[in-house]
Design a protein around this motif. Structure first.
Motif, PDB file in Angstrom:
ATOM      1  N   TYR A 207       0.867  -1.177   0.000  1.00 54.68           N
ATOM      2  CA  TYR A 207       0.000   0.000   0.000  1.00 54.68           C
ATOM      3  C   TYR A 207       0.901   1.223   0.000  1.00 54.68           C
ATOM      4  O   TYR A 207       1.522   1.555   1.007  1.00 54.68           O
ATOM      5  CB  TYR A 207      -0.919   0.008   1.219  1.00 54.68           C
ATOM      6  CG  TYR A 207      -1.991   1.075   1.170  1.00 54.68           C
ATOM      7  CD1 TYR A 207      -3.292   0.750   0.801  1.00 54.68           C
ATOM      8  CD2 TYR A 207      -1.707   2.409   1.467  1.00 54.68           C
ATOM      9  CE1 TYR A 207      -4.282   1.725   0.749  1.00 54.68           C
ATOM     10  CE2 TYR A 207      -2.687   3.380   1.408  1.00 54.68           C
ATOM     11  CZ  TYR A 207      -3.969   3.039   1.053  1.00 54.68           C
ATOM     12  OH  TYR A 207      -4.948   4.003   0.994  1.00 54.68           O
ATOM     13  N   GLN A 208       0.960   1.881  -1.141  1.00 50.94           N
ATOM     14  CA  GLN A 208       1.817   3.047  -1.285  1.00 50.94           C
ATOM     15  C   GLN A 208       0.979   4.241  -1.705  1.00 50.94           C
ATOM     16  O   GLN A 208       0.271   4.199  -2.707  1.00 50.94           O
ATOM     17  CB  GLN A 208       2.905   2.782  -2.320  1.00 50.94           C
ATOM     18  CG  GLN A 208       3.873   3.951  -2.518  1.00 50.94           C
ATOM     19  CD  GLN A 208       4.989   3.613  -3.478  1.00 50.94           C
ATOM     20  OE1 GLN A 208       5.476   2.489  -3.499  1.00 50.94           O
ATOM     21  NE2 GLN A 208       5.386   4.575  -4.291  1.00 50.94           N
ATOM     22  N   LEU A 209       1.050   5.297  -0.910  1.00 47.78           N
ATOM     23  CA  LEU A 209       0.305   6.516  -1.182  1.00 47.78           C
ATOM     24  C   LEU A 209       1.319   7.649  -1.337  1.00 47.78           C
ATOM     25  O   LEU A 209       1.906   8.114  -0.364  1.00 47.78           O
ATOM     26  CB  LEU A 209      -0.666   6.820  -0.048  1.00 47.78           C
ATOM     27  CG  LEU A 209      -1.682   7.930  -0.285  1.00 47.78           C
ATOM     28  CD1 LEU A 209      -2.663   7.541  -1.385  1.00 47.78           C
ATOM     29  CD2 LEU A 209      -2.452   8.240   1.000  1.00 47.78           C
ATOM     30  N   GLY A 210       1.524   8.062  -2.584  1.00 54.55           N
ATOM     31  CA  GLY A 210       2.562   9.047  -2.842  1.00 54.55           C
ATOM     32  C   GLY A 210       3.921   8.475  -2.535  1.00 54.55           C
ATOM     33  O   GLY A 210       4.288   7.405  -3.030  1.00 54.55           O
ATOM     34  N   ASP A 211       4.683   9.151  -1.672  1.00 53.52           N
ATOM     35  CA  ASP A 211       6.003   8.650  -1.293  1.00 53.52           C
ATOM     36  C   ASP A 211       5.979   7.932   0.050  1.00 53.52           C
ATOM     37  O   ASP A 211       7.025   7.649   0.629  1.00 53.52           O
ATOM     38  CB  ASP A 211       7.009   9.807  -1.257  1.00 53.52           C
ATOM     39  CG  ASP A 211       6.606  10.896  -0.263  1.00 53.52           C
ATOM     40  OD1 ASP A 211       5.477  10.819   0.268  1.00 53.52           O
ATOM     41  OD2 ASP A 211       7.416  11.810  -0.024  1.00 53.52           O
ATOM     42  N   ARG A 212       4.769   7.597   0.545  1.00 53.93           N
ATOM     43  CA  ARG A 212       4.654   6.931   1.833  1.00 53.93           C
ATOM     44  C   ARG A 212       4.076   5.530   1.651  1.00 53.93           C
ATOM     45  O   ARG A 212       3.170   5.324   0.856  1.00 53.93           O
ATOM     46  CB  ARG A 212       3.771   7.744   2.789  1.00 53.93           C
ATOM     47  CG  ARG A 212       4.297   9.164   3.009  1.00 53.93           C
ATOM     48  CD  ARG A 212       3.489   9.914   4.019  1.00 53.93           C
ATOM     49  NE  ARG A 212       4.008  11.262   4.227  1.00 53.93           N
ATOM     50  CZ  ARG A 212       3.598  12.093   5.177  1.00 53.93           C
ATOM     51  NH1 ARG A 212       2.630  11.715   6.007  1.00 53.93           N
ATOM     52  NH2 ARG A 212       4.123  13.291   5.302  1.00 53.93           N
ATOM     53  N   SER A 213       4.609   4.597   2.437  1.00 57.06           N
ATOM     54  CA  SER A 213       4.199   3.205   2.303  1.00 57.06           C
ATOM     55  C   SER A 213       3.839   2.633   3.665  1.00 57.06           C
ATOM     56  O   SER A 213       4.297   3.114   4.707  1.00 57.06           O
ATOM     57  CB  SER A 213       5.313   2.358   1.678  1.00 57.06           C
ATOM     58  OG  SER A 213       5.674   2.839   0.418  1.00 57.06           O
ATOM     59  N   MET A 214       3.005   1.605   3.635  1.00 58.75           N
ATOM     60  CA  MET A 214       2.639   0.878   4.845  1.00 58.75           C
ATOM     61  C   MET A 214       3.255  -0.503   4.812  1.00 58.75           C
ATOM     62  O   MET A 214       3.449  -1.098   3.745  1.00 58.75           O
ATOM     63  CB  MET A 214       1.116   0.752   4.951  1.00 58.75           C
ATOM     64  CG  MET A 214       0.397   2.061   5.172  1.00 58.75           C
ATOM     65  SD  MET A 214      -1.412   1.849   5.228  1.00 58.75           S
ATOM     66  CE  MET A 214      -1.576   0.765   6.662  1.00 58.75           C
ATOM     67  N   PHE A 215       3.571  -1.035   6.012  1.00 56.68           N
ATOM     68  CA  PHE A 215       3.996  -2.416   6.108  1.00 56.68           C
ATOM     69  C   PHE A 215       2.799  -3.322   5.792  1.00 56.68           C
ATOM     70  O   PHE A 215       1.644  -2.912   5.929  1.00 56.68           O
ATOM     71  CB  PHE A 215       4.518  -2.722   7.516  1.00 56.68           C
ATOM     72  CG  PHE A 215       5.856  -2.110   7.819  1.00 56.68           C
ATOM     73  CD1 PHE A 215       7.004  -2.570   7.190  1.00 56.68           C
ATOM     74  CD2 PHE A 215       5.968  -1.071   8.737  1.00 56.68           C
ATOM     75  CE1 PHE A 215       8.245  -2.008   7.460  1.00 56.68           C
ATOM     76  CE2 PHE A 215       7.195  -0.498   9.019  1.00 56.68           C
ATOM     77  CZ  PHE A 215       8.340  -0.973   8.381  1.00 56.68           C
ATOM     78  N   PRO A 216       3.042  -4.549   5.350  1.00 51.27           N
ATOM     79  CA  PRO A 216       1.920  -5.471   5.097  1.00 51.27           C
ATOM     80  C   PRO A 216       1.041  -5.620   6.336  1.00 51.27           C
ATOM     81  O   PRO A 216       1.524  -5.635   7.464  1.00 51.27           O
ATOM     82  CB  PRO A 216       2.632  -6.791   4.754  1.00 51.27           C
ATOM     83  CG  PRO A 216       3.950  -6.374   4.194  1.00 51.27           C
ATOM     84  CD  PRO A 216       4.345  -5.151   4.996  1.00 51.27           C
ATOM     85  N   PHE A 217      -0.271  -5.708   6.120  1.00 44.51           N
ATOM     86  CA  PHE A 217      -1.203  -5.853   7.229  1.00 44.51           C
ATOM     87  C   PHE A 217      -2.410  -6.661   6.770  1.00 44.51           C
ATOM     88  O   PHE A 217      -2.582  -6.940   5.582  1.00 44.51           O
ATOM     89  CB  PHE A 217      -1.640  -4.494   7.781  1.00 44.51           C
ATOM     90  CG  PHE A 217      -2.402  -3.635   6.811  1.00 44.51           C
ATOM     91  CD1 PHE A 217      -3.794  -3.631   6.795  1.00 44.51           C
ATOM     92  CD2 PHE A 217      -1.735  -2.820   5.910  1.00 44.51           C
ATOM     93  CE1 PHE A 217      -4.502  -2.840   5.906  1.00 44.51           C
ATOM     94  CE2 PHE A 217      -2.437  -2.011   5.020  1.00 44.51           C
ATOM     95  CZ  PHE A 217      -3.810  -2.024   5.013  1.00 44.51           C
ATOM     96  N   TYR A 218      -3.249  -7.049   7.726  1.00 42.63           N
ATOM     97  CA  TYR A 218      -4.439  -7.828   7.404  1.00 42.63           C
ATOM     98  C   TYR A 218      -5.664  -7.203   8.056  1.00 42.63           C
ATOM     99  O   TYR A 218      -5.580  -6.511   9.067  1.00 42.63           O
ATOM    100  CB  TYR A 218      -4.282  -9.282   7.864  1.00 42.63           C
ATOM    101  CG  TYR A 218      -4.441  -9.480   9.354  1.00 42.63           C
ATOM    102  CD1 TYR A 218      -5.672  -9.852   9.899  1.00 42.63           C
ATOM    103  CD2 TYR A 218      -3.366  -9.277  10.224  1.00 42.63           C
ATOM    104  CE1 TYR A 218      -5.823 -10.019  11.275  1.00 42.63           C
ATOM    105  CE2 TYR A 218      -3.504  -9.443  11.591  1.00 42.63           C
ATOM    106  CZ  TYR A 218      -4.731  -9.816  12.107  1.00 42.63           C
ATOM    107  OH  TYR A 218      -4.887  -9.968  13.465  1.00 42.63           O
ATOM    108  N   VAL A 219      -6.821  -7.451   7.460  1.00 48.63           N
ATOM    109  CA  VAL A 219      -8.110  -7.047   8.025  1.00 48.63           C
ATOM    110  C   VAL A 219      -9.098  -8.180   7.777  1.00 48.63           C
ATOM    111  O   VAL A 219      -9.348  -8.552   6.629  1.00 48.63           O
ATOM    112  CB  VAL A 219      -8.644  -5.745   7.382  1.00 48.63           C
ATOM    113  CG1 VAL A 219     -10.020  -5.409   7.961  1.00 48.63           C
ATOM    114  CG2 VAL A 219      -7.681  -4.584   7.585  1.00 48.63           C
TER     115      VAL A 219
END
Length: 412
Positions: A207-219
């Motif tokens: 999940y990358q939004l612009g130049d920022r990213s999130m570590f893998p996650f679950y829901v």
């Protein structure tokens, strides 16, 4: 075209400014069930010209095959295959779209879809090719499963996967991620949120939004029917609902006798009442008012205009438990904000006979950190419990009981 009053076979060849369609097709209504088939190719189809909307500008190329009998979705048998290659829709160019669907007698629909998107930068401007360029940046989306519609409570099971999709480019909006990869599963029956039973699983790998990213996650989430103990009448059991949410950030459990509409309206009404009450008390201290501030929300209380109306708020009896595990993800997307907490909230909501209550079984903060320029708040362990009771009478909400107990250890 050849045929008679009961069957027709035709070779279609249509070319216009809207595009071209050609291929064989047939219709047979000699029996009680309509029988049909076709194998058509289409080129340069422009939905903008067909539907009269510039927003639907397209260049669709491919073929469609279909064969079946019947028109009632619950009684028909049919196969449909759609292939698109080297096509465009709006400003998006894609290499392939494969869509296969099978409808079986009894209303069972099976689907299998694959979409391959090739980066526009690696595709020729003069023409659209269905051949992938060696250095092309490829994105994929696939979906498969079934839906059974021959029932008042339809059943379904669907799996989907997304690989490297740039939704910001597809929707031409930066609020969407510019790189997204995930897997989804949904299985259940029904569509009404107050009666459906379903299980949803997701794993977000990218999940990358612009130049920022999130570590893998679950829901993951689920909702089902259950037998729930009545908190107002001991030793009685009501039919109720259980909804759960599990993730790397928060776990949430809602159980009891409620509809989502009633749950939301009760939470909004109680929150507005409590917020209005606190605001009035703060104002009374701020201006050293000697006159007691009303503890009810009525038309005579300007800060509560419209809040006193309780018509349409239904009865509920439910428990909400939330375990907040990690909120650092907020800091990744909100500038100059550092927030982290580990806490548990356990509340019981009840409303019946124009009386409502919020029982705070537990509000336990293990740690809390909020930092912004010029502001900092930290605390170690904090425990809060209590009861807020309210009466609704003659379109006015008022406190009938209030108790809050605070236990604090450590420093703030």
């Amino acid at each position: 075209a050849i045929g008679d009053t009961k069957k027709v076979k035709a070779s279609i060849n249509i070319t216009s400014a809207m595009g071209a369609i050609n291929g064989p097709a047939s219709i047979d209504w000699s029996n009680r069930r309509l029988v049909y088939s076709g194998n058509l190719r289409y080129n340069n189809i422009n939905l903008s010209s067909i539907l009269g909307s510039d927003e639907l500008k397209s260049n669709l190329n491919g073929k469609i095959g279909f064969k079946g009998s019947g028109v009632d979705i619950t009684k028909m048998n049919a196969d449909i295959n759609v292939r698109l290659a080297g096509s465009s829709f709006q400003h998006n160019k894609f290499s392939k779209l494969n869509f296969d669907a099978k409808v079986s007698y009894g209303g069972l629909i099976k689907i299998d879809t694959l979409l391959i998107v090739q980066s526009p930068d690696t595709m020729p401007d003069e023409f659209l090719s269905d051949e992938l360029m060696p250095d092309a940046e490829i994105s994929e989306m696939f979906l498969g499963g079934y839906i059974s519609v021959n029932d008042t409570n339809p059943a379904y099971s669907i799996k989907s996967g997304i690989r490297g999709m740039n939704f910001a480019e597809i929707f031409d909006n930066d609020i969407f991620p510019n790189k997204f990869s995930a897997d989804f599963e949904l299985a259940g029956s029904g569509f009404d949120p107050d009666s459906l039973t379903a299980v949803f699983k997701s794993s977000i790998e990218e999940y990358q939004l612009g130049d920022r990213s999130m570590f893998p996650f679950y829901v993951n989430a689920s909702i089902s029917n259950a037998s729930i103990s009545n908190t107002s009448i001991p030793n009685t059991v009501n039919s109720g609902r259980v909804a759960t949410l599990e993730s790397d950030f928060i776990d949430l459990d809602i159980s009891g006798s409620f509809t989502f509409a009633n749950l939301i309206s009760n939470i909004i009404h109680s929150s507005q009442f409590i917020a209005g009450f606190i605001r009035e008390r703060i104002e009374s201290f701020k201006y050293n008012k000697a006159v007691p501030v009303p503890n009810s929300l009525t038309e005579d209380n300007p800060s509560a205009a419209g809040i006193g109306d309780t018509i349409g708020i239904g009865d509920i009896d439910c428990r909400i438990v939330a375990h907040i595990k990690d909120l650092t993800v907020i800091s990744s997307f909100v500038e100059d904000l550092n927030i982290n907490t580990s806490s548990t909230i356990d509340i019981q909501l009840n409303r019946a006979d124009n009386k409502s209550s919020i029982k705070l079984n537990k509000f336990h903060i293990n740690e809390l950190l909020i930092e912004q320029p010029g502001f900092s708040l930290t605390t170690d362990t904090l425990h809060l419990n209590g009861l807020i009771a309210m009466d609704d009478a003659d379109s006015a909400t008022s406190f009938s009981g209030l108790r809050l107990d605070l236990d604090k250890s450590g420093e703030v």
